[in-house]
Design an enzyme around this catalytic site. Structure first.
Site, short mmCIF file in Angstrom:
data_model
loop_
_atom_site.label_atom_id
_atom_site.label_comp_id
_atom_site.label_asym_id
_atom_site.label_seq_id
_atom_site.Cartn_x
_atom_site.Cartn_y
_atom_site.Cartn_z
N ARG A 137 -12.79 -1.50 3.62
CA ARG A 137 -12.41 -2.26 2.69
C ARG A 137 -11.40 -3.17 3.34
O ARG A 137 -11.26 -4.60 2.97
CB ARG A 137 -12.15 -1.90 1.36
CG ARG A 137 -11.02 -1.10 1.43
CD ARG A 137 -11.21 -0.31 -0.09
NE ARG A 137 -9.79 0.70 -0.46
CZ ARG A 137 -10.07 1.92 0.11
NH1 ARG A 137 -11.13 2.36 0.65
NH2 ARG A 137 -8.94 2.81 -0.31
N HIS A 175 -3.50 -1.81 1.55
CA HIS A 175 -4.08 -1.31 0.12
C HIS A 175 -2.69 -1.38 -0.71
O HIS A 175 -1.62 -1.24 -0.28
CB HIS A 175 -4.50 0.07 0.27
CG HIS A 175 -5.59 0.33 1.61
ND1 HIS A 175 -6.91 0.24 0.88
CD2 HIS A 175 -5.46 0.58 2.79
CE1 HIS A 175 -7.51 0.40 2.23
NE2 HIS A 175 -6.60 0.34 3.21
N GLU A 217 -4.45 3.87 2.73
CA GLU A 217 -4.08 4.07 1.56
C GLU A 217 -3.81 5.48 1.27
O GLU A 217 -4.05 6.35 1.89
CB GLU A 217 -5.27 3.97 0.27
CG GLU A 217 -4.79 4.00 -1.12
CD GLU A 217 -3.78 3.05 -1.46
OE1 GLU A 217 -2.65 3.45 -1.11
OE2 GLU A 217 -4.14 2.18 -2.27
N ARG A 239 -3.28 -7.47 -0.30
CA ARG A 239 -4.37 -6.37 -0.49
C ARG A 239 -5.77 -6.61 -0.10
O ARG A 239 -6.18 -8.15 -0.15
CB ARG A 239 -4.53 -5.90 -2.17
CG ARG A 239 -3.00 -5.37 -2.35
CD ARG A 239 -3.27 -5.29 -4.04
NE ARG A 239 -4.19 -4.38 -4.53
CZ ARG A 239 -4.55 -3.94 -5.68
NH1 ARG A 239 -3.66 -4.47 -6.73
NH2 ARG A 239 -5.23 -3.13 -6.09
N HIS A 240 -6.69 -5.83 0.02
CA HIS A 240 -8.14 -6.16 0.64
C HIS A 240 -8.50 -6.65 -0.82
O HIS A 240 -8.27 -6.51 -1.81
CB HIS A 240 -8.68 -4.61 1.01
CG HIS A 240 -8.72 -3.68 -0.18
ND1 HIS A 240 -9.45 -3.61 -1.27
CD2 HIS A 240 -7.72 -2.57 -0.31
CE1 HIS A 240 -9.25 -2.68 -1.96
NE2 HIS A 240 -8.20 -1.94 -1.55
N ASN A 255 -13.71 -0.21 -6.45
CA ASN A 255 -12.91 -0.77 -7.66
C ASN A 255 -13.92 -1.15 -8.75
O ASN A 255 -13.61 -0.87 -9.88
CB ASN A 255 -12.32 -1.99 -7.00
CG ASN A 255 -11.28 -1.62 -6.03
OD1 ASN A 255 -11.14 -2.51 -5.37
ND2 ASN A 255 -10.50 -0.84 -6.33
N LYS A 294 6.42 9.19 -9.63
CA LYS A 294 5.39 8.80 -9.07
C LYS A 294 5.58 8.74 -7.42
O LYS A 294 4.84 8.71 -6.61
CB LYS A 294 5.14 7.45 -9.39
CG LYS A 294 3.95 6.81 -9.28
CD LYS A 294 3.59 5.35 -10.07
CE LYS A 294 2.36 5.01 -9.62
NZ LYS A 294 2.14 3.47 -10.51
N TYR A 303 3.51 8.99 -2.34
CA TYR A 303 4.25 7.72 -2.05
C TYR A 303 5.17 8.12 -0.84
O TYR A 303 5.50 7.50 0.04
CB TYR A 303 4.87 7.03 -3.15
CG TYR A 303 3.95 6.13 -3.59
CD1 TYR A 303 3.69 4.96 -3.00
CD2 TYR A 303 3.13 6.39 -4.86
CE1 TYR A 303 2.79 3.87 -3.64
CE2 TYR A 303 2.27 5.17 -5.15
CZ TYR A 303 2.43 3.92 -4.70
OH TYR A 303 1.29 3.02 -5.09
#
Length: 546
Positions: free
Chosen positions: A389, A485, A419, A329-330, A336, A448, A459
């Site tokens: 990022r 991401h 992302e 991940r970044h 954040n 989700k 997703y």
């Protein structure tokens, strides 16, 4: 004024109380050009569209003598009122599905140690994960081990062994019966297509003719049976396959490695004597794909349609050589820290710290590691998204030019790695979303995978676009580092680890860590290295698309 115009002006008795506009012909519709004040970036949408529409209605309502609602609020109230007579048959978004009710059988062909089982499982997971297609592998070796146990030496496969030949014929029929039973399952949804993979050597035309005759009664046409032959004339690849795959297979578990390799080479010799490769003259009426040395050369015959085309694309990118894929991940971003999702902010100070440490890891563990399984680690590649990022996390990685002109870790940016887009919720905190749109939060918690942010993505949408990058990762034989991401790394991790697509949104991918994946035939190796533990993130401010 005509009666029709009078009716339009007043709204008409038929439209009273319904809050809906009558149909307007092209001759009567106003031609209005509005200059948009919307910023060009979709990620910073701050314009109040309701206000723009209301101004439009007030300005043109009297001028054109048409019925318009007093405001967009009136329209919204009517549209979202749960009346069964308004939309009794709504359009529900369905999972993507590639086979449209057709049933396909892919039949593997080739000598042992040519990657047939690896290819079979890759095909299975690719169509399950990216196309939601029910797919299953039927392996003759697995049937043999279930029936006889796992300890048969090379003599069992000797064509001069009459007893062994008879048993192997029975095992082939039993495996075929299992495949046909699954393919014709009456309890399954008949509208859904299925893909069955018959994984065995199938090295003679006699055997392939028997397979065709066995399957034709339950399939639409012979074009729904595709033979996939894997040929390998590179002895180095064959040796690598024998060492990395066959020494871990159940047949040789616990046996001395030298004895195992010797026995397996004799098994290959038994099959080589009667091997008949697919041929454009002898097998002209069959549908087949022949791949040489892991996709270096691909030949096709009678391959048509969407799903066979997807199969070809996958096979073009597959090979059996082990190589590492690094996922990260970044670093921590400004958003954040501010407890906001999405956006395109840069790195925080802690994120900058991780960027430097990641560069050190690349130098020591990817480019100069003595444990690397890659043929040429200096030809390593770097993938990032197009977002700040992600790019900033890799800025300290060196890009050395090699003597052959190759640029080590040359960065490539993919929008497909951006992302999951949060749409109208982009830049908001999770608590703000929960307070302002509790129903949306509940819907996302319930599903989700398929939940789509208003004017954003789900997703499932992201899985569709990440498919292109996954195929590129399959093709590479050099190490690859992907810095992206949370949502995207979850998808890539789930695909290569063989997880179901429903599991992808729930995979644990920590900040400030590198996950090393090494695909093998029966499993995908995994190593995790936590490079730094940052308190702001570990204390609960990880607000990526989770």
């Amino acid at each position: 004024m005509s009666a029709e115009e009078e009716k339009l002006k007043k709204g008409g008795p038929d439209d009273a109380g319904k809050g809906t506009s009558p149909a307007v012909t092209s001759n009567s519709a106003p031609s209005i050009k509005m200059k948009s004040t919307r910023p060009s970036s979709r990620r910073h949408d701050s314009v109040d569209e309701n206000q723009l529409h209301e101004e439009f209605f007030k300005k043109h309502k009297k001028k054109h003598h048409l019925y318009y609602p007093e405001s967009m609020n009136e329209v919204k109230t009517e549209i979202h009122t749960p009346k069964t007579d308004y939309n009794p048959a709504p359009h529900h978004k369905k999972e993507p599905f590639a086979t449209n009710g057709d049933k396909f059988v892919f039949v593997m062909v080739g000598l042992p140690a040519r990657g047939k089982t690896y290819i079979s499982h890759k095909i299975k997971h690719y169509f399950q994960f990216f196309h939601s297609a029910p797919t299953e592998v039927f392996n003759a070796g697995q049937t043999r081990r279930r029936t006889l146990g796992a300890k048969q030496d090379h003599s069992f496969f000797d064509p001069r062994n009459a007893k062994g030949n008879k048993i192997r014929e029975e095992i082939a029929k039993q495996t075929m019966d299992d495949l046909k039973r699954w393919l014709s399952d009456r309890n399954s949804n008949a509208a859904l297509g299925r893909i069955a993979i018959y994984d065995a050597t199938n090295t003679t035309r006699k055997r392939r003719k028997w397979i065709l005759e066995s399957l034709m009664p339950i399939l639409q046409s012979r074009r729904h049976i595709i033979f996939i032959e894997s040929i390998c004339d590179d002895e180095a690849i064959v040796e690598e396959n024998i060492k990395s795959v066959k020494l871990t297979m159940p047949d040789y578990r616990g046996l001395d490695p030298k004895e195992a390799i010797l026995d397996f080479k004799k098994r290959i010799e038994h099959y080589s004597g009667s091997y008949q490769s697919l041929d454009s003259k002898e097998d002209d009426q069959l549908s087949w794909i022949k791949m040489v040395n892991g996709g270096e050369n691909l030949t096709m015959n009678h391959i048509k349609g969407f799903l066979p085309g997807r199969l070809v694309t996958l096979l073009m990118n597959l090979h059996t050589l082990p190589r590492p894929i690094y996922l990260s991940r970044h670093g921590q971003s400004v958003y954040n820290m501010q407890n906001r999702i999405g956006g395109d902010s840069g790195l925080s100070e802690e994120g900058e710290q991780y960027a430097r440490i990641l560069a050190e890891y690349v130098e020591s563990e990817i480019l100069n590691s003595k444990k690397s399984v890659a043929k040429d680690a200096k030809h390593a590649r770097l993938y990032t998204s197009t977002m700040q990022r992600s790019i900033q996390t890799t800025k300290w990685i060196k890009h050395t030019i090699q003597p052959d002109g190759w640029v080590t870790m040359r960065p490539r940016r993919f929008a497909a790695l951006d992302e999951v887009y949060a749409g109208k919720f982009d830049g908001m905190s999770p608590q703000e979303i929960k307070d302002q749109a509790p129903e949306e939060s509940k819907r996302r918690e319930d599903d989700k995978l398929n939940y789509r942010y208003p004017r954003g993505e789900s997703y499932a949408d992201a899985i569709e676009r990440v498919q292109l990058v996954a195929l590129q990762l399959e093709r590479h034989r050099d190490p690859v580092l992907v810095v992206a991401h949370l949502g995207i790394i979850r998808i890539l991790y789930a695909y290569f680890k063989g997880l179901r697509r429903e599991e992808a949104p729930h995979v644990d991918i920590p900040f400030n860590a590198v996950i090393k994946l090494t695909p093998h035939t029966y499993e995908c190796g995994e190593e995790r290295r936590q490079l730094v533990d940052l308190r702001p993130i570990s204390s609960g401010k990880d607000t990526s698309i989770s």
